[in-house]
Design a protein around this motif. Structure first.
Motif, PDB file in Angstrom:
ATOM      1  N   TRP A  18       0.822  -1.203   0.000  1.00 32.71           N
ATOM      2  CA  TRP A  18       0.000   0.000   0.000  1.00 32.71           C
ATOM      3  C   TRP A  18       0.856   1.252   0.000  1.00 32.71           C
ATOM      4  CZ3 TRP A  18      -1.059  -3.547   4.159  1.00 32.71           C
ATOM      5  CH2 TRP A  18      -2.082  -4.444   3.875  1.00 32.71           C
ATOM      6  N   VAL A  19       1.733   1.360   0.985  1.00 29.38           N
ATOM      7  CA  VAL A  19       2.478   2.596   1.177  1.00 29.38           C
ATOM      8  C   VAL A  19       3.975   2.400   1.133  1.00 29.38           C
ATOM      9  CG1 VAL A  19       0.671   3.810   2.426  1.00 29.38           C
ATOM     10  CG2 VAL A  19       2.162   2.268   3.660  1.00 29.38           C
ATOM     11  N   GLY A  20       4.441   1.154   0.982  1.00 23.28           N
ATOM     12  CA  GLY A  20       5.862   0.892   0.812  1.00 23.28           C
ATOM     13  C   GLY A  20       6.695   1.088   2.057  1.00 23.28           C
ATOM     14  N   HIS A  21       6.113   0.909   3.247  1.00 21.50           N
ATOM     15  CA  HIS A  21       6.903   1.008   4.468  1.00 21.50           C
ATOM     16  C   HIS A  21       8.030  -0.030   4.459  1.00 21.50           C
ATOM     17  CE1 HIS A  21       4.160   3.804   6.132  1.00 21.50           C
ATOM     18  NE2 HIS A  21       3.238   2.959   6.523  1.00 21.50           N
ATOM     19  N   ALA A  22       9.138   0.312   5.050  1.00 21.55           N
ATOM     20  CA  ALA A  22      10.210  -0.654   5.278  1.00 21.55           C
ATOM     21  C   ALA A  22       9.934  -1.334   6.620  1.00 21.55           C
ATOM     22  CB  ALA A  22      11.566   0.035   5.296  1.00 21.55           C
ATOM     23  N   TRP A  23       9.364  -2.532   6.570  1.00 19.22           N
ATOM     24  CA  TRP A  23       9.008  -3.271   7.771  1.00 19.22           C
ATOM     25  C   TRP A  23      10.229  -4.040   8.275  1.00 19.22           C
ATOM     26  CZ3 TRP A  23       4.090  -3.569  10.078  1.00 19.22           C
ATOM     27  CH2 TRP A  23       3.070  -2.910   9.389  1.00 19.22           C
ATOM     28  N   THR A  24      10.413  -4.024   9.573  1.00 21.96           N
ATOM     29  CA  THR A  24      11.481  -4.813  10.183  1.00 21.96           C
ATOM     30  C   THR A  24      10.969  -6.219  10.441  1.00 21.96           C
ATOM     31  OG1 THR A  24      12.507  -2.897  11.214  1.00 21.96           O
ATOM     32  CG2 THR A  24      13.023  -5.037  12.161  1.00 21.96           C
ATOM     33  N   TYR A  25      11.665  -7.187   9.865  1.00 19.69           N
ATOM     34  CA  TYR A  25      11.326  -8.600  10.067  1.00 19.69           C
ATOM     35  C   TYR A  25      12.166  -9.163  11.203  1.00 19.69           C
ATOM     36  CZ  TYR A  25      11.781 -13.645   9.442  1.00 19.69           C
ATOM     37  OH  TYR A  25      11.830 -14.998   9.663  1.00 19.69           O
ATOM     38  N   GLU A  26      11.517  -9.870  12.123  1.00 18.57           N
ATOM     39  CA  GLU A  26      12.221 -10.557  13.199  1.00 18.57           C
ATOM     40  C   GLU A  26      11.928 -12.049  13.086  1.00 18.57           C
ATOM     41  OE1 GLU A  26      11.325  -9.026  17.025  1.00 18.57           O
ATOM     42  OE2 GLU A  26      12.217  -7.062  16.638  1.00 18.57           O
ATOM     43  N   PRO A  27      12.959 -12.884  13.016  1.00 18.28           N
ATOM     44  CA  PRO A  27      12.725 -14.327  12.858  1.00 18.28           C
ATOM     45  C   PRO A  27      12.058 -14.920  14.091  1.00 18.28           C
ATOM     46  CG  PRO A  27      15.037 -13.873  13.306  1.00 18.28           C
ATOM     47  CD  PRO A  27      14.387 -12.546  13.104  1.00 18.28           C
ATOM     48  N   ALA A  28      11.373 -16.036  13.884  1.00 19.34           N
ATOM     49  CA  ALA A  28      10.723 -16.755  14.982  1.00 19.34           C
ATOM     50  C   ALA A  28      11.780 -17.608  15.682  1.00 19.34           C
ATOM     51  CB  ALA A  28       9.591 -17.623  14.448  1.00 19.34           C
ATOM     52  N   LEU A  29      12.292 -17.119  16.797  1.00 18.63           N
ATOM     53  CA  LEU A  29      13.380 -17.784  17.500  1.00 18.63           C
ATOM     54  C   LEU A  29      12.852 -18.630  18.644  1.00 18.63           C
ATOM     55  CD1 LEU A  29      15.904 -14.799  17.687  1.00 18.63           C
ATOM     56  CD2 LEU A  29      15.821 -16.639  15.991  1.00 18.63           C
ATOM     57  N   LEU A  30      13.567 -19.703  18.943  1.00 20.24           N
ATOM     58  CA  LEU A  30      13.236 -20.534  20.089  1.00 20.24           C
ATOM     59  C   LEU A  30      13.729 -19.871  21.367  1.00 20.24           C
ATOM     60  CD1 LEU A  30      14.239 -23.870  18.441  1.00 20.24           C
ATOM     61  CD2 LEU A  30      11.991 -23.454  19.418  1.00 20.24           C
ATOM     62  N   PRO A  31      12.971 -19.930  22.447  1.00 19.14           N
ATOM     63  CA  PRO A  31      13.450 -19.356  23.711  1.00 19.14           C
ATOM     64  C   PRO A  31      14.730 -20.061  24.162  1.00 19.14           C
ATOM     65  CG  PRO A  31      11.099 -19.864  23.810  1.00 19.14           C
ATOM     66  CD  PRO A  31      11.612 -20.485  22.561  1.00 19.14           C
ATOM     67  N   PRO A  32      15.685 -19.329  24.710  1.00 21.72           N
ATOM     68  CA  PRO A  32      16.934 -19.965  25.173  1.00 21.72           C
ATOM     69  C   PRO A  32      16.649 -21.072  26.190  1.00 21.72           C
ATOM     70  CG  PRO A  32      17.129 -17.564  25.182  1.00 21.72           C
ATOM     71  CD  PRO A  32      15.696 -17.868  24.911  1.00 21.72           C
ATOM     72  N   GLY A  33      17.262 -22.236  25.948  1.00 19.26           N
ATOM     73  CA  GLY A  33      17.111 -23.356  26.864  1.00 19.26           C
ATOM     74  C   GLY A  33      15.812 -24.116  26.742  1.00 19.26           C
ATOM     75  N   SER A  34      14.926 -23.707  25.821  1.00 23.00           N
ATOM     76  CA  SER A  34      13.630 -24.378  25.693  1.00 23.00           C
ATOM     77  C   SER A  34      13.791 -25.751  25.043  1.00 23.00           C
ATOM     78  CB  SER A  34      12.681 -23.522  24.854  1.00 23.00           C
ATOM     79  OG  SER A  34      11.481 -24.212  24.583  1.00 23.00           O
ATOM     80  N   GLN A  35      12.969 -26.683  25.478  1.00 24.91           N
ATOM     81  CA  GLN A  35      12.944 -28.027  24.911  1.00 24.91           C
ATOM     82  C   GLN A  35      11.751 -28.229  23.982  1.00 24.91           C
ATOM     83  OE1 GLN A  35      15.456 -30.347  25.498  1.00 24.91           O
ATOM     84  NE2 GLN A  35      16.383 -28.504  26.417  1.00 24.91           N
ATOM     85  N   VAL A  36      11.058 -27.122  23.638  1.00 24.79           N
ATOM     86  CA  VAL A  36       9.834 -27.263  22.868  1.00 24.79           C
ATOM     87  C   VAL A  36      10.109 -27.862  21.492  1.00 24.79           C
ATOM     88  CG1 VAL A  36       9.927 -24.904  21.947  1.00 24.79           C
ATOM     89  CG2 VAL A  36       7.733 -26.079  22.147  1.00 24.79           C
ATOM     90  N   LEU A  37      11.254 -27.533  20.878  1.00 22.11           N
ATOM     91  CA  LEU A  37      11.561 -28.078  19.557  1.00 22.11           C
ATOM     92  C   LEU A  37      11.682 -29.596  19.617  1.00 22.11           C
ATOM     93  CD1 LEU A  37      12.325 -27.445  16.572  1.00 22.11           C
ATOM     94  CD2 LEU A  37      14.700 -27.462  17.310  1.00 22.11           C
ATOM     95  N   GLN A  38      12.422 -30.109  20.588  1.00 28.73           N
ATOM     96  CA  GLN A  38      12.592 -31.561  20.722  1.00 28.73           C
ATOM     97  C   GLN A  38      11.243 -32.238  21.010  1.00 28.73           C
ATOM     98  OE1 GLN A  38      14.477 -29.231  22.045  1.00 28.73           O
ATOM     99  NE2 GLN A  38      16.526 -29.607  21.221  1.00 28.73           N
ATOM    100  N   GLN A  39      10.409 -31.595  21.840  1.00 27.64           N
ATOM    101  CA  GLN A  39       9.111 -32.183  22.158  1.00 27.64           C
ATOM    102  C   GLN A  39       8.216 -32.260  20.924  1.00 27.64           C
ATOM    103  OE1 GLN A  39       7.600 -29.742  25.331  1.00 27.64           O
ATOM    104  NE2 GLN A  39       9.288 -30.242  26.720  1.00 27.64           N
ATOM    105  N   VAL A  40       8.228 -31.196  20.122  1.00 25.41           N
ATOM    106  CA  VAL A  40       7.396 -31.186  18.915  1.00 25.41           C
ATOM    107  C   VAL A  40       7.883 -32.224  17.921  1.00 25.41           C
ATOM    108  CG1 VAL A  40       6.794 -29.790  16.897  1.00 25.41           C
ATOM    109  CG2 VAL A  40       6.630 -28.804  19.187  1.00 25.41           C
ATOM    110  N   LEU A  41       9.197 -32.292  17.695  1.00 23.38           N
ATOM    111  CA  LEU A  41       9.724 -33.277  16.751  1.00 23.38           C
ATOM    112  C   LEU A  41       9.447 -34.700  17.227  1.00 23.38           C
ATOM    113  CD1 LEU A  41      13.143 -31.628  15.812  1.00 23.38           C
ATOM    114  CD2 LEU A  41      11.054 -31.730  14.433  1.00 23.38           C
ATOM    115  N   ALA A  42       9.497 -34.937  18.540  1.00 25.73           N
ATOM    116  CA  ALA A  42       9.175 -36.265  19.064  1.00 25.73           C
ATOM    117  C   ALA A  42       7.718 -36.613  18.780  1.00 25.73           C
ATOM    118  CB  ALA A  42       9.463 -36.314  20.563  1.00 25.73           C
ATOM    119  N   GLN A  43       6.824 -35.634  18.910  1.00 27.01           N
ATOM    120  CA  GLN A  43       5.413 -35.877  18.602  1.00 27.01           C
ATOM    121  C   GLN A  43       5.227 -36.193  17.114  1.00 27.01           C
ATOM    122  OE1 GLN A  43       2.560 -35.941  20.308  1.00 27.01           O
ATOM    123  NE2 GLN A  43       3.133 -35.225  22.345  1.00 27.01           N
ATOM    124  N   VAL A  44       5.942 -35.445  16.252  1.00 26.91           N
ATOM    125  CA  VAL A  44       5.842 -35.707  14.811  1.00 26.91           C
ATOM    126  C   VAL A  44       6.322 -37.117  14.490  1.00 26.91           C
ATOM    127  CG1 VAL A  44       6.720 -35.025  12.542  1.00 26.91           C
ATOM    128  CG2 VAL A  44       6.042 -33.272  14.200  1.00 26.91           C
TER     129      VAL A  44
END
Length: 677
Positions: A642-668
């Motif tokens: 619409w207006v050509g704003h320069a949007w700042t993109y921030e990646p979806a990072l895992l919280p430090p020390g979180s085990q959520v990634l391993q838990q999700v992959l184990a479920q998959v």
């Protein structure tokens, strides 16, 4: 009090029955379109024009005139209608002017039935355009607002209606011009004359706003979009469209053809076509969104998660996030436009002071300069107050929306991931990160991309600047890029049903072994990562043959003839350390997969530094342009359409020390094992 709007600015409407008054100084055609939440017109029955001037809740003039009164009853429009766009066009074939740029700026005002003006907008900055979307009334959180648009089209009504998704645009435009030429209908009484103060305010705005002021906001210089949907990925090239990022389609609603926006049925009784772009949609009207709790007098309505329309809560939340993105873009555009207006006016007033020799000495000049600066500060403060009000509303909405998001839309730290189970069907969209603007640094809008993927992903490991101004070395950036790629891959695996998403990894030198370890250990990969030039060539050959087989089966109408052991799941190829291990044949096959693969369910994710492949020259330019560029650190490389704003993109990072990634992959992995058993 009357609100004098600038391009992109909105204003709440407290009444449902209104008049839209147009004063153009020369005969113009006035029309209006109804559109759904994604900005799409469902048929000619959704357009009010001189040949068919009456729709439920809407009536326009029956002929071209210098002044118009359009009647609007927002309570009478169909529930599926979310936008009423007011269009102005110069009549063709009658010997009149052919472009708005040769005329005085038209004025459009929203008034009550008693003539009291609610909001006004002067359409400055037009040039070769012969048709323009002047303003729009739109539904937001159960309430209606008016937004100043001012988007012009040099191609006239046909281009305007085409841009709003009307298939019969050229035929309807011809019919409208013919109806006007035949002089259908009665004359329209002119609105009462404006007060001197009102005229002065509009003249000041018209004289101060130059042809470029706000013109980029909606392509007002005769364009149909504010940014190239497939621009260059980095450096001095144009930024990538955030509509691509949010919705994975060429242009977004309101401008962000919406070919991948969720379909919405035609309004009752209109007979318009039904176009469902998402699978497994029921052939009934979507349920209404939940009602917002009643607001206290003078206070905005309390936000409710899922208050947008849709077939399910998932679709409602998707549409609500999209609406938040659009509102933030346009609210910021209005603020920046107001600041530019204030700057321009102060500069003009200071120039006038300096051009008068009498004001250069004594206190007269100092007083004039102080007055100009005070007016500037007042205008900027007023604009900031309006922006802060809008930001507060959006922040309140984000506070209730974020906790309600399903895993596919949620951040990694959302509790929804701790209750994760392998889904039975693919969701509408996937979150790749967050977006924000400098004026609203604390407000984050989820960046959602539609599924299935229509373009590959490129995790750029070649940038060296960090958001705090420090610099990261190349090894650290490559590590962060690989971590981002693994997190995105895990999300894609998690949101697909068991055995419906197959992941392959190319790691020629084995440099990503540590980052890929969670994927390898969990057993969610189709095979161990391919290493060495031979491994790269073998995997690319197999995926190329996969694409060829599916293409032949689809084109021949023989999808059932695929081999019994053929993997019909969506395929993802993750490539690390490109172009190491790639010869010319492998590079050709990679380009083929990037171009042809998405149409048959084969997708590409590259972790690469473009400079590493500089030796290929322009040969790889189409590859980089065809991928959606993401960064492992915050970076302002995305632009909205619409207006050509320069949007700042921030990646979806895992919280430090979180085990959520391993838990999700184990479920998959467990879901796949149960599926195969």
């Amino acid at each position: 009090m009357t609100a004098e709007l600038v391009r992109g600015q909105n204003h709440p409407l407290s009444e449902a029955r209104l008049e839209i008054r147009v004063s153009a100084g020369t005969p113009v055609v006035a029309a209006a379109t109804l559109s759904d939440e994604s900005g799409r017109i469902h048929g000619v029955e959704w357009v009010a024009h001189p040949g068919a001037p009456v729709l439920p809740g809407l009536e326009v003039s029956r002929q071209a005139a210098a002044d118009h009164r359009l009647a609007v009853d927002l309570d009478a429009v169909a529930e599926v209608v979310h936008r009423v766009s007011v269009l102005l066009a110069l009549p063709t074939g009658v010997g009149g002017p052919v472009a708005f740029g040769s005329l005085a700026a038209p004025v459009v005002a929203v008034t009550g039935l008693d003539g009291s003006e609610v909001a006004g907008f002067t359409l400055t900055g037009l040039g070769p355009e012969s048709a323009v979307v002047a303003l729009e009334l739109y539904r937001r959180q159960g309430a209606w607002k008016v937004r100043a648009v001012g988007q012009g089209y040099a191609g006239g009504l046909a281009d305007l209606l085409t841009d709003q998704g009307l298939a019969q645009a050229h035929q309807l435009a011809s019919g409208i011009n013919e109806a006007v030429a035949q002089g259908l209908a009665r004359s329209v009484p002119a609105p009462p004359s404006r007060t001197a103060d009102g005229d002065r305010s509009r003249q000041a705005a018209a004289s101060t706003l130059g042809p470029d002021q706000g013109g980029s906001a909606y392509g007002g210089q005769g364009t149909q979009g504010a940014s190239d949907p497939y621009p260059g990925p980095q450096g001095n090239q144009a930024p990538q469209s955030a509509a691509d990022a949010m919705a994975s389609h060429p242009t977004g609603p309101g401008g962000l053809s919406a070919t991948t926006q969720p379909g919405t049925p035609a309004a009752p009784g209109t007979g318009g076509p039904v176009d469902y772009s998402h699978p497994r949609r029921r052939n009934t009207a979507p349920p209404p969104p939940p009602a917002s709790p009643p607001a206290e007098p003078g206070r905005p309505a309390q936000p409710v998660a899922g208050d947008a329309t849709g077939w399910s809560m998932e679709e409602r939340l998707y549409n609500q996030v999209w609406g938040m993105f659009e509102d933030l873009a346009r609210a910021t555009a209005a603020y920046r436009s107001a600041v530019d207006f204030a700057d321009t006016r102060m500069d003009r007033e200071l120039d006038e002071v300096l051009s008068d020799p009498r004001s250069r000495i004594g206190g007269q000049g100092d007083a004039a300069r102080e007055s100009a600066r005070a007016k500037h500060a007042q205008l900027v403060d007023q604009a900031r107050q309006v922006l802060d009000r809008d930001l507060a509303q959006l922040a309140a909405e984000a506070e209730v929306v974020e906790p309600a998001l399903p895993p596919a839309y949620a951040r990694w730290d959302n509790p929804a991931w701790h209750a994760y189970r392998v889904p039975m069907e693919m969701p509408m969209a996937l979150r790749l990160g967050d977006l924000h603007l400098p004026e609203s640094d604390s407000l984050r809008i989820p960046m959602l991309i539609r599924l299935p993927l229509e373009r590959g992903l490129w995790i750029d490991s070649g940038r060296t600047g960090a958001p705090d101004g420090s610099f990261l070395d190349s090894h650290e950036l490559r590590r962060l890029a690989l971590d981002s790629a693994v997190a995105h891959t895990a999300r894609l695996l998690a949101v697909h049903p068991a055995d419906e998403f197959t992941v392959h990894v190319v790691d020629p030198a084995g440099s990503g072994a540590q980052a890929f370890a969670p994927l390898v250990r969990s057993g969610v990969l189709a095979a161990p990562p391919a290493v060495g030039a031979a491994g790269v060539a073998d995997l690319l050959t197999r995926l190329t043959e996969h694409v060829d087989l599916v293409q032949m089966a689809v084109r021949g109408g023989a999808a059932d003839s695929l081999p019994p052991d053929f993997d019909t799941a969506q395929q993802l190829l993750v490539v690390n350390d490109f172009p190491h291990g790639f010869d010319d044949r492998a590079v050709t096959r990679l380009r083929y997969l990037a171009d042809e693969g998405p149409a048959v369910g084969v997708h590409l994710m590259m972790v690469a530094d473009r400079e590493d492949a500089a030796g290929y020259g322009p040969l790889l330019d189409p590859l980089w342009r065809g991928l959606m560029r993401l960064t492992p650190v915050p970076d302002d490389h995305l632009a909205d359409p619409w207006v050509g704003h320069a949007w700042t993109y921030e990646p979806a990072l895992l919280p430090p020390g979180s085990q959520v990634l391993q838990q999700v992959l184990a479920q998959v992995a467990e879901g796949r094992r149960l599926r195969r058993d």
